[in-house]
Design a protein around this motif. Sequence first.
Motif, PDB file in Angstrom:
ATOM      1  N   ASN A  29       0.822  -1.213   0.000  1.00  0.00           N
ATOM      2  CA  ASN A  29       0.000   0.000   0.000  1.00  0.00           C
ATOM      3  C   ASN A  29       0.854   1.259   0.000  1.00  0.00           C
ATOM      4  OD1 ASN A  29      -2.209  -1.653   0.090  1.00  0.00           O
ATOM      5  ND2 ASN A  29      -2.820  -1.144   2.175  1.00  0.00           N
ATOM      6  N   LEU A  30       1.957   1.201   0.720  1.00  0.00           N
ATOM      7  CA  LEU A  30       2.844   2.358   0.814  1.00  0.00           C
ATOM      8  C   LEU A  30       3.507   2.658  -0.527  1.00  0.00           C
ATOM      9  CD1 LEU A  30       3.890   4.325   3.022  1.00  0.00           C
ATOM     10  CD2 LEU A  30       5.816   2.762   3.337  1.00  0.00           C
ATOM     11  N   ASN A  31       3.819   1.603  -1.278  1.00  0.00           N
ATOM     12  CA  ASN A  31       4.544   1.760  -2.534  1.00  0.00           C
ATOM     13  C   ASN A  31       3.643   1.880  -3.755  1.00  0.00           C
ATOM     14  OD1 ASN A  31       7.703   1.345  -2.263  1.00  0.00           O
ATOM     15  ND2 ASN A  31       6.708   0.074  -0.717  1.00  0.00           N
ATOM     16  N   ILE A  32       2.445   1.297  -3.695  1.00  0.00           N
ATOM     17  CA  ILE A  32       1.569   1.307  -4.870  1.00  0.00           C
ATOM     18  C   ILE A  32       0.228   1.938  -4.513  1.00  0.00           C
ATOM     19  CG2 ILE A  32       0.559  -0.089  -6.725  1.00  0.00           C
ATOM     20  CD1 ILE A  32       2.678  -2.218  -6.151  1.00  0.00           C
ATOM     21  N   SER A  33      -0.671   1.146  -3.934  1.00  0.00           N
ATOM     22  CA  SER A  33      -1.987   1.662  -3.553  1.00  0.00           C
ATOM     23  C   SER A  33      -2.656   0.670  -2.619  1.00  0.00           C
ATOM     24  CB  SER A  33      -2.879   1.863  -4.785  1.00  0.00           C
ATOM     25  OG  SER A  33      -3.235   0.605  -5.338  1.00  0.00           O
ATOM     26  N   ARG A  34      -3.703   1.134  -1.948  1.00  0.00           N
ATOM     27  CA  ARG A  34      -4.447   0.235  -1.062  1.00  0.00           C
ATOM     28  C   ARG A  34      -5.048  -0.935  -1.817  1.00  0.00           C
ATOM     29  NH1 ARG A  34      -7.616   4.418   2.973  1.00  0.00           N
ATOM     30  NH2 ARG A  34      -6.023   4.499   4.599  1.00  0.00           N
ATOM     31  N   THR A  35      -5.495  -0.690  -3.028  1.00  0.00           N
ATOM     32  CA  THR A  35      -6.063  -1.774  -3.827  1.00  0.00           C
ATOM     33  C   THR A  35      -5.023  -2.862  -4.059  1.00  0.00           C
ATOM     34  OG1 THR A  35      -7.540  -0.231  -4.954  1.00  0.00           O
ATOM     35  CG2 THR A  35      -7.165  -2.369  -6.014  1.00  0.00           C
ATOM     36  N   ALA A  36      -3.797  -2.450  -4.387  1.00  0.00           N
ATOM     37  CA  ALA A  36      -2.732  -3.415  -4.640  1.00  0.00           C
ATOM     38  C   ALA A  36      -2.406  -4.215  -3.383  1.00  0.00           C
ATOM     39  CB  ALA A  36      -1.485  -2.697  -5.148  1.00  0.00           C
ATOM     40  N   GLY A  37      -2.413  -3.562  -2.231  1.00  0.00           N
ATOM     41  CA  GLY A  37      -2.151  -4.262  -0.979  1.00  0.00           C
ATOM     42  C   GLY A  37      -3.204  -5.307  -0.679  1.00  0.00           C
ATOM     43  N   GLY A  38      -4.461  -4.946  -0.885  1.00  0.00           N
ATOM     44  CA  GLY A  38      -5.540  -5.899  -0.673  1.00  0.00           C
ATOM     45  C   GLY A  38      -5.447  -7.088  -1.604  1.00  0.00           C
ATOM     46  N   ILE A  39      -5.067  -6.816  -2.859  1.00  0.00           N
ATOM     47  CA  ILE A  39      -4.924  -7.896  -3.845  1.00  0.00           C
ATOM     48  C   ILE A  39      -3.793  -8.839  -3.440  1.00  0.00           C
ATOM     49  CG2 ILE A  39      -4.245  -8.413  -6.223  1.00  0.00           C
ATOM     50  CD1 ILE A  39      -5.729  -5.853  -7.055  1.00  0.00           C
ATOM     51  N   CYS A  40      -2.666  -8.282  -3.022  1.00  0.00           N
ATOM     52  CA  CYS A  40      -1.529  -9.114  -2.621  1.00  0.00           C
ATOM     53  C   CYS A  40      -1.855  -9.944  -1.376  1.00  0.00           C
ATOM     54  CB  CYS A  40      -0.305  -8.238  -2.353  1.00  0.00           C
ATOM     55  SG  CYS A  40       0.444  -7.562  -3.835  1.00  0.00           S
ATOM     56  N   GLY A  41      -2.518  -9.322  -0.401  1.00  0.00           N
ATOM     57  CA  GLY A  41      -2.904 -10.053   0.801  1.00  0.00           C
ATOM     58  C   GLY A  41      -3.863 -11.178   0.489  1.00  0.00           C
ATOM     59  N   THR A  91      11.236   2.824   2.370  1.00  0.00           N
ATOM     60  CA  THR A  91      10.287   3.562   1.524  1.00  0.00           C
ATOM     61  C   THR A  91       9.740   4.781   2.265  1.00  0.00           C
ATOM     62  OG1 THR A  91       9.629   1.564   0.334  1.00  0.00           O
ATOM     63  CG2 THR A  91       8.108   3.426   0.268  1.00  0.00           C
ATOM     64  N   LEU A  92       9.369   4.589   3.525  1.00  0.00           N
ATOM     65  CA  LEU A  92       8.718   5.645   4.297  1.00  0.00           C
ATOM     66  C   LEU A  92       9.637   6.841   4.515  1.00  0.00           C
ATOM     67  CD1 LEU A  92       6.049   6.249   5.821  1.00  0.00           C
ATOM     68  CD2 LEU A  92       7.157   5.347   7.870  1.00  0.00           C
ATOM     69  N   ARG A  93      10.885   6.586   4.779  1.00  0.00           N
ATOM     70  CA  ARG A  93      11.795   7.700   5.087  1.00  0.00           C
ATOM     71  C   ARG A  93      12.161   8.508   3.848  1.00  0.00           C
ATOM     72  NH1 ARG A  93      17.722   5.559   6.723  1.00  0.00           N
ATOM     73  NH2 ARG A  93      17.923   7.827   6.981  1.00  0.00           N
ATOM     74  N   ARG A  94      11.913   7.942   2.653  1.00  0.00           N
ATOM     75  CA  ARG A  94      12.303   8.615   1.412  1.00  0.00           C
ATOM     76  C   ARG A  94      11.156   9.343   0.724  1.00  0.00           C
ATOM     77  NH1 ARG A  94      16.144   4.027  -1.539  1.00  0.00           N
ATOM     78  NH2 ARG A  94      17.904   4.165  -0.091  1.00  0.00           N
ATOM     79  N   ARG A  95       9.956   9.201   1.260  1.00  0.00           N
ATOM     80  CA  ARG A  95       8.835   9.796   0.538  1.00  0.00           C
ATOM     81  C   ARG A  95       8.021  10.701   1.438  1.00  0.00           C
ATOM     82  NH1 ARG A  95       4.184   5.749  -1.116  1.00  0.00           N
ATOM     83  NH2 ARG A  95       3.164   7.771  -1.335  1.00  0.00           N
ATOM     84  N   ASN A  96       7.238  11.567   0.821  1.00  0.00           N
ATOM     85  CA  ASN A  96       6.325  12.422   1.562  1.00  0.00           C
ATOM     86  C   ASN A  96       5.126  11.609   2.014  1.00  0.00           C
ATOM     87  OD1 ASN A  96       7.904  14.748   1.129  1.00  0.00           O
ATOM     88  ND2 ASN A  96       6.945  15.080  -0.881  1.00  0.00           N
ATOM     89  N   ILE A  97       4.509  12.042   3.092  1.00  0.00           N
ATOM     90  CA  ILE A  97       3.346  11.355   3.635  1.00  0.00           C
ATOM     91  C   ILE A  97       2.086  11.931   3.002  1.00  0.00           C
ATOM     92  CG2 ILE A  97       2.003  10.891   5.701  1.00  0.00           C
ATOM     93  CD1 ILE A  97       4.649   9.395   5.548  1.00  0.00           C
ATOM     94  N   ASP A  98       1.338  11.078   2.323  1.00  0.00           N
ATOM     95  CA  ASP A  98       0.071  11.485   1.715  1.00  0.00           C
ATOM     96  C   ASP A  98      -1.083  11.011   2.577  1.00  0.00           C
ATOM     97  OD1 ASP A  98       1.391  12.559  -0.548  1.00  0.00           O
ATOM     98  OD2 ASP A  98       1.551  10.564  -1.425  1.00  0.00           O
ATOM     99  N   VAL A  99      -1.957  11.919   2.956  1.00  0.00           N
ATOM    100  CA  VAL A  99      -3.122  11.569   3.751  1.00  0.00           C
ATOM    101  C   VAL A  99      -4.109  10.781   2.898  1.00  0.00           C
ATOM    102  CG1 VAL A  99      -5.093  12.465   5.044  1.00  0.00           C
ATOM    103  CG2 VAL A  99      -2.853  13.551   5.258  1.00  0.00           C
ATOM    104  N   LEU A 100      -4.615   9.670   3.457  1.00  0.00           N
ATOM    105  CA  LEU A 100      -5.568   8.805   2.760  1.00  0.00           C
ATOM    106  C   LEU A 100      -6.900   8.833   3.467  1.00  0.00           C
ATOM    107  CD1 LEU A 100      -3.185   5.758   2.179  1.00  0.00           C
ATOM    108  CD2 LEU A 100      -3.726   7.572   0.548  1.00  0.00           C
ATOM    109  N   LYS A 101      -7.958   8.581   2.726  1.00  0.00           N
ATOM    110  CA  LYS A 101      -9.290   8.496   3.319  1.00  0.00           C
ATOM    111  C   LYS A 101      -9.409   7.237   4.168  1.00  0.00           C
ATOM    112  CE  LYS A 101     -11.765  11.038  -0.301  1.00  0.00           C
ATOM    113  NZ  LYS A 101     -12.850  10.966  -1.307  1.00  0.00           N
ATOM    114  N   SER A 102     -10.210   7.332   5.238  1.00  0.00           N
ATOM    115  CA  SER A 102     -10.458   6.165   6.079  1.00  0.00           C
ATOM    116  C   SER A 102     -11.234   5.106   5.317  1.00  0.00           C
ATOM    117  CB  SER A 102     -11.237   6.590   7.331  1.00  0.00           C
ATOM    118  OG  SER A 102     -11.510   5.486   8.138  1.00  0.00           O
ATOM    119  N   VAL A 103     -10.916   3.837   5.597  1.00  0.00           N
ATOM    120  CA  VAL A 103     -11.603   2.719   4.952  1.00  0.00           C
ATOM    121  C   VAL A 103     -12.556   2.088   5.938  1.00  0.00           C
ATOM    122  CG1 VAL A 103     -11.317   0.480   3.861  1.00  0.00           C
ATOM    123  CG2 VAL A 103      -9.653   2.278   3.446  1.00  0.00           C
TER     124      VAL A 103
END
Length: 284
Positions: A197-209, A272-284
Amino acid sequence: MGKVFACFSIALHNFKKWAVNPRLYILLLMEVLYLHSRLSPVGELCARTGYKVTPYLLPFLLDEGSAVMMLFLGVVLLFCDAPFIEDEQPYIMLRSGRRILWFIGQMLYIVVASVLYLIVLYFISVLVLLPHIEWSAEWGKLLSTFSQTSAAGQNGISIPFARVITARFDPIPAVLRCVVNGSLVATVLGMLMFFVNLNISRTAGGICGTALVLWNMVTYKTWYWFVNISPVSWVNLSRVDYDGSSIYPSLTYILLALLALFAVLSVTSWVTLRRRNIDVLKSV
């Protein structure tokens, strides 16, 4: 000491959100209904015969592929909002003083939530049979009979009662091992979704899980050696090599592999986290 307190506070903040998150209530309802549907035939048999059953059905439930799939898809739903970066999280990160403390707090949340999830599953498996529960430190007459005969199937009970479980384990150690193994697997699932999710998207994380959970089902339909590369399969006590005589992974292999996966996913997520900006995401 202040840094430790900051990590625990960050994890606790995530737990506080459970009370107002409808997704958690849906997850709880799903697991209650599923476990009730699987265990109600046992309760019906107890009601007909007058027998009692001991509260140790979780190891047998986790011995079946479809049950593991349903229960660990619940883990995917539990952690689908990783990396838990919502409106208030940047503020919490600033208050903690260092991004690494925020990250450790998130990891702590995943670990503790995984343990709680397995404990809740155990208690649900007891509560749905509570009128027919017999408290004992032994397997009891009913579970011993199920594991040694075909009586369960003859009475419409679809849970597999593997003889290897009752032969190798006392009931309390068997339940504890399921909780420990299950918690480690759930933690790895949570960290995998955090990383993706951090590297791609929440959808991708759910698919991988989901894919990792469903891979367990593949091991039942194809070559059994695939269990060695299927972490979700490692919650199954009858698919472990205890004496070096089978193709299944040993307990040492399972524990080291899960810890190694957790370490790798944690390190890569932090990089990944230390190298990128933090983007606020909507609650799921």
